[in-house]
Design a protein around this motif. Structure first.
Motif, mmCIF file in Angstrom:
data_model
loop_
_atom_site.group_PDB
_atom_site.id
_atom_site.type_symbol
_atom_site.label_atom_id
_atom_site.label_comp_id
_atom_site.label_asym_id
_atom_site.label_seq_id
_atom_site.Cartn_x
_atom_site.Cartn_y
_atom_site.Cartn_z
ATOM 1 N N HIS A 60 -11.883 -0.598 -4.024
ATOM 2 C CA HIS A 60 -12.390 0.791 -3.964
ATOM 3 C C HIS A 60 -13.353 1.139 -4.658
ATOM 4 O O HIS A 60 -14.171 0.174 -5.237
ATOM 5 C CB HIS A 60 -11.205 1.776 -3.953
ATOM 6 N N HIS A 62 -14.392 3.140 -7.438
ATOM 7 C CA HIS A 62 -14.403 3.329 -8.670
ATOM 8 C C HIS A 62 -15.374 2.158 -9.384
ATOM 9 O O HIS A 62 -15.086 0.946 -9.010
ATOM 10 C CB HIS A 62 -13.051 3.495 -9.185
ATOM 11 N N HIS A 65 -14.198 -1.006 -10.659
ATOM 12 C CA HIS A 65 -13.821 -1.953 -9.590
ATOM 13 C C HIS A 65 -15.279 -2.544 -8.810
ATOM 14 O O HIS A 65 -15.308 -3.492 -8.420
ATOM 15 C CB HIS A 65 -12.781 -1.461 -8.513
ATOM 16 N N HIS A 162 -5.087 7.088 -3.697
ATOM 17 C CA HIS A 162 -5.716 7.074 -4.808
ATOM 18 C C HIS A 162 -6.966 7.550 -4.926
ATOM 19 O O HIS A 162 -7.378 8.343 -5.611
ATOM 20 C CB HIS A 162 -5.866 5.524 -5.214
ATOM 21 N N ASP A 183 -6.102 -0.040 -6.904
ATOM 22 C CA ASP A 183 -5.514 0.811 -7.630
ATOM 23 C C ASP A 183 -4.722 1.689 -6.639
ATOM 24 O O ASP A 183 -4.924 1.873 -5.491
ATOM 25 C CB ASP A 183 -6.342 2.062 -8.241
ATOM 26 N N HIS A 404 -3.114 7.894 -10.097
ATOM 27 C CA HIS A 404 -2.668 6.728 -10.245
ATOM 28 C C HIS A 404 -1.107 7.061 -10.014
ATOM 29 O O HIS A 404 -0.610 7.915 -10.731
ATOM 30 C CB HIS A 404 -2.796 6.070 -11.337
HETATM 31 ZN ZN LIG Z 1 -9.570 3.439 -9.197
#
Ligand SMILES: [Zn+2]
Length: 460
Positions: A60, A62, A65, A162, A183, A404
């Motif tokens: 994903h 974020h 990541h 998420h 996540d 989360h």
């Molecule tokens: Zn994340």
């Protein structure tokens, strides 16, 4: 296959799992290290094996990541970066903003002479981010994608809530499978549908599972009601409410809740809502464009930005800060970044933190070492732009907005795998969270599980 745990192995940031299939080298996530200085310094280490990756598969958008992708590209890497279509679009927004912040940091360090080096250089530039974005290849969730010619590894994405576009990755090569959770979202998220578990007929050879909240249960109380109370309290004092929020995901969830609270009369409908983040503005558009992926009705999506005051320019933002520092007119301000590590929110924080009429609402996880973590720990002074600022405003952390899964939800997600994995690796958690989840997986599921060390390589 071999897995090297090159990030998110002793903390929640820098997610990087390097897979060697024997004939191919693949990277699951290429995240930025954030938070502790000890971790952030890893961003400056040479890329080592990462440069040999044939492809990156991104869970994903974020930054913990995706945020090191421009650095990898800046160091000469040219390969495909596979991700879901929404992740590709969101990552473009996030990476460009991250590059901008890196450039700003370097400029500031040079201006104030805070760098230990003669001339501070950004970790990467906007040009590097643009080059990385050009290497993205969108792949629809559920589709089996081959990473090369006949006999090459394949992967499949499974939506896990998420964040818009977030997926787990199932990587298959030579009859072996690795399931990487990315996540995992919550069962009852405000924006995203419940997470799905990869539907794998056989046992995975390895499960790599996140553990951000591996040692916690989210409180059952309604985050909207908690937020309404804070807003009413601050407004009664003549104060405003500052909500440092991730521009992508959290800002939209807060906006949705605030609009609902206004409509229901739980907070005064006259309170202005400011969205002070050009990135949040862009992300909101993206969320609305991919509205079918959300669990929000068409009607509510259409009303999401009703009456919203978007603060577009820096000059407008500066004026807003001055207003907030002055008479403290009641207003609701959503601004990035979410852990108060950078961005426009810092100026508002500087303006509002010293005044006890105001409230600062941290609506999400605060990684250790960040300014956000210090605020919620109750520190009465925080350093902003090299200056100590007293904190007299009410500071509240609202867990209910977390994107989360909590420990129970993580266990439930794993339990839905059809067969127990042969080995389970717990990553992406502070030490206590990772170890607590490890113990629960062992006890409740009876699986072989451990927490890998940073830099460790295991053979399957
Ligand atoms: Zn994340």
């Amino acid at each position: 296959m071999k897995i090297s745990f090159l990030g998110a192995a002793d903390g929640v940031t820098g997610s990087r799992h390097f897979i060697d299939t024997g004939s191919q080298k693949l990277l699951l996530d290429c995240g930025l290290f954030q938070g502790w200085k000890l971790h952030r310094e890893r961003n400056w280490q040479p890329p080592g094996p990462l440069l040999q990756a044939d492809a990156v598969v991104l869970s994903h958008a974020h930054l913990d990541h995706s945020g090191w992708l421009p650095a990898l590209v800046a160091r000469g890497w040219r390969g495909p970066i596979y991700a879901s279509p929404a992740t590709c679009e969101l990552a473009a927004v996030l990476l460009l903003d991250s590059a901008h912040l890196q450039e700003e940091d370097a400029r500031r360090a040079n201006r104030y002479g805070t760098s230990r080096h003669d001339k501070a250089l950004p970790l990467y530039t906007r040009a590097d981010a643009l080059r990385a974005i050009a290497q993205f290849v969108p792949v629809a969730p559920g589709r089996v994608q081959r990473l090369g010619g006949a006999g090459a590894a394949t992967f499949k994405l499974t939506p896990v809530g998420h964040l818009l576009g977030a997926c787990a990755v199932t990587l298959s090569s030579g009859g072996q499978n690795i399931v990487f959770s990315g996540d995992i979202g919550r069962q009852h998220d405000l924006l995203m549908p419940a997470p799905q578990t990869p539907d794998l007929a056989e046992a995975a050879d390895a499960l790599i599972i996140e553990s951000t909240y591996g040692n916690r249960s989210h409180p059952g109380d309604d985050p909207a009601e908690a937020l309404a109370e804070i807003v009413r309290r601050a407004a009664a004092r003549g104060g405003s409410v500052l909500m440092p929020a991730f521009a992508v995901g959290r800002a939209q969830a807060l906006l949705l809740v605030l609009q609902r609270l206004k409509r229901s009369g739980a907070i005064p409908s006259s309170l202005p809502i400011y969205l002070d983040s050009p990135m949040a503005e862009q992300a909101t558009e993206l969320y609305l464009r991919h509205g079918a992926l959300l669990r929000v009705t068409q009607r509510e999506r259409a009303a999401l930005c009703d009456g919203l005051r978007q603060v577009s320019t820096v000059a407008q933002s500066t004026r807003l800060s001055a207003k907030l520092a002055g008479r403290g007119f009641p207003a609701l301000v959503i601004s990035a970044s979410g852990m108060a590590t950078g961005g426009r929110v810092l100026h508002h924080l500087k303006a509002m933190a010293p005044d006890p009429r105001h409230a600062i609402v941290m609506a999400g996880f605060q990684a250790g070492g960040t300014r956000g973590a210090r605020l919620v720990a109750g520190e009465r002074e925080v350093k902003i732009h090299g200056e100590w600022v007293p904190v007299r405003a009410e500071v509240v952390q609202l867990q209910g907005f977390s994107g989360h899964a909590d420990a129970g939800e993580l266990i439930d997600w794993a339990r839905r795998l059809r067969q127990p994995p042969r080995q389970t690796f717990v990553v992406h958690g502070e030490a206590d969270a990772a170890d607590t989840l490890r113990t629960r997986i062992q006890r409740e599921l009876g699986w072989a599980v451990r927490v890998p060390g940073y830099g460790e390589t295991v053979s399957l």
